[in-house]
Design an enzyme around this catalytic site. Structure first.
Site, PDB file in Angstrom:
ATOM      1  N   MET A   1       0.834  -1.208   0.000  1.00  0.00           N
ATOM      2  CA  MET A   1       0.000   0.000   0.000  1.00  0.00           C
ATOM      3  C   MET A   1       0.872   1.263   0.000  1.00  0.00           C
ATOM      4  O   MET A   1       0.897   2.000   0.966  1.00  0.00           O
ATOM      5  CB  MET A   1      -0.918  -0.017   1.230  1.00  0.00           C
ATOM      6  CG  MET A   1      -1.848  -1.210   1.240  1.00  0.00           C
ATOM      7  SD  MET A   1      -2.768  -1.408   2.781  1.00  0.00           S
ATOM      8  CE  MET A   1      -1.533  -2.146   3.848  1.00  0.00           C
TER       9      MET A   1
ATOM     10  N   THR B   1       2.037   1.519   5.836  1.00  0.00           N
ATOM     11  CA  THR B   1       1.400   2.692   5.252  1.00  0.00           C
ATOM     12  C   THR B   1       0.939   3.586   6.389  1.00  0.00           C
ATOM     13  O   THR B   1       0.481   3.087   7.424  1.00  0.00           O
ATOM     14  CB  THR B   1       0.192   2.301   4.382  1.00  0.00           C
ATOM     15  OG1 THR B   1      -0.666   3.450   4.213  1.00  0.00           O
ATOM     16  CG2 THR B   1      -0.637   1.212   5.000  1.00  0.00           C
ATOM     17  N   ASN B   2       1.056   4.897   6.207  1.00  0.00           N
ATOM     18  CA  ASN B   2       0.533   5.817   7.226  1.00  0.00           C
ATOM     19  C   ASN B   2      -0.978   5.891   7.191  1.00  0.00           C
ATOM     20  O   ASN B   2      -1.643   5.791   8.226  1.00  0.00           O
ATOM     21  CB  ASN B   2       1.113   7.222   7.007  1.00  0.00           C
ATOM     22  CG  ASN B   2       2.562   7.333   7.411  1.00  0.00           C
ATOM     23  OD1 ASN B   2       2.886   7.632   8.549  1.00  0.00           O
ATOM     24  ND2 ASN B   2       3.456   7.108   6.465  1.00  0.00           N
ATOM     25  N   THR B   3      -1.545   6.062   5.997  1.00  0.00           N
ATOM     26  CA  THR B   3      -2.977   6.313   5.879  1.00  0.00           C
ATOM     27  C   THR B   3      -3.815   5.205   6.496  1.00  0.00           C
ATOM     28  O   THR B   3      -4.810   5.473   7.186  1.00  0.00           O
ATOM     29  CB  THR B   3      -3.367   6.503   4.406  1.00  0.00           C
ATOM     30  OG1 THR B   3      -2.722   7.677   3.896  1.00  0.00           O
ATOM     31  CG2 THR B   3      -4.872   6.655   4.245  1.00  0.00           C
TER      32      THR B   3
ATOM     33  N   GLN C   1     -10.845   3.589  -0.027  1.00  0.00           N
ATOM     34  CA  GLN C   1     -10.436   4.849   0.604  1.00  0.00           C
ATOM     35  C   GLN C   1     -11.214   6.023   0.038  1.00  0.00           C
ATOM     36  O   GLN C   1     -11.803   6.824   0.772  1.00  0.00           O
ATOM     37  CB  GLN C   1      -8.937   5.085   0.384  1.00  0.00           C
ATOM     38  CG  GLN C   1      -7.996   4.226   1.189  1.00  0.00           C
ATOM     39  CD  GLN C   1      -6.545   4.500   0.800  1.00  0.00           C
ATOM     40  OE1 GLN C   1      -6.254   5.031  -0.279  1.00  0.00           O
ATOM     41  NE2 GLN C   1      -5.626   4.135   1.671  1.00  0.00           N
TER      42      GLN C   1
ATOM     43  N   CYS D   1       3.655   9.865   4.503  1.00  0.00           N
ATOM     44  CA  CYS D   1       3.195   8.866   3.541  1.00  0.00           C
ATOM     45  C   CYS D   1       4.437   8.078   3.178  1.00  0.00           C
ATOM     46  O   CYS D   1       5.497   8.679   2.929  1.00  0.00           O
ATOM     47  CB  CYS D   1       2.565   9.508   2.316  1.00  0.00           C
ATOM     48  SG  CYS D   1       2.135   8.314   1.029  1.00  0.00           S
TER      49      CYS D   1
END
Length: 232
Positions: A10, A83-85, A52, A197
């Protein structure tokens, strides 16, 4: 050595960076031919991205929780979400597994505080910059003041991530745009900027910026190596 469970893909562009950082980190600590014990579950990012942008976070939580359970079943001792999100759904993932989750924002905040940085800019996807799951954690748990770009800056940062970096495209024009956004955050009082990110370091990681840049991929991997090599 503990086995690291990496929930990746991701995008896979930054998962490559994770895999390199984990193995290089273990080799640096142990020397010789040592490498990290890693279980990688790389998901299809197209499905995640669709959910998302549709705002269907419960579906992403169910999907990633199921994939995290596979890592646990395979023998992972703890979990990284690469992944940060998607740490937006980390509480649901954490609730679905019995192994620890090493949170990317916690590792990053610990590094910032250790360096004496308390006022920080945040770059990432719109979800990370605008929603509270990331900023709020930095503010409430670690006492950091968090700045984000203006609306136009957030739009440019988000677009470059999805339209270019996740596809492996590195453009000099986009590097210049990011450096200008970073300069704006510095002018607003940021002592450093979080590359929030996992793809952003591919674009500006080696660039000369107005303030220090904190690469969340590298920081997350460094914390994972420390945990993997720690005694129980």
């Amino acid at each position: 050595m503990k086995c690291i469970g990496l929930l990746g893909g991701m995008s896979w562009e930054s998962t490559v960076s994770y895999y390199q950082a984990l193995n290089r980190g273990v080799r640096a600590q142990l020397g010789g031919l040592h490498s990290a014990r890693v279980l990688l579950n790389s998901v299809d990012f197209a499905e995640i991205e669709r959910l998302q942008h549709a705002g269907d976070w419960p579906a992403t939580a169910r999907l990633l929780a199921a994939e995290a359970r596979k890592l646990q079943a395979g023998g992972a001792d703890f979990l990284l979400i690469g992944t940060n999100t998607m740490h937006k759904v980390s509480p649901e993932i954490e609730a679905a597994i019995d192994i620890p989750l090493l949170h990317i924002a916690d590792a990053t905040a610990a590094k910032l505080r250790a360096d004496g940085v308390m006022r920080v800019g945040l770059l990432g996807t719109r979800f990370t910059m605008e929603q509270d799951f990331y900023k709020g954690r930095l503010q409430e748990r670690f006492g950091l003041a968090v700045l984000v770009p203006d609306e136009a800056g957030r739009e440019r940062a988000h677009r470059i991530i999805y339209d270019e970096l996740c596809l492996g495209e590195i453009r000099e024009s986009s590097r210049a745009e990011y450096l200008a956004i970073i300069e704006g955050l510095a002018a607003a009082g940021a002592e450093a900027v979080i590359l929030g990110c996992t793809e952003i370091a591919l674009l500006v990681g080696d660039a000369r910026a107005a303030v220090p840049l904190y690469d969340t991929t590298a920081i997350h991997a460094e914390a994972a190596v420390a945990l993997a090599l720690s005694l129980d």
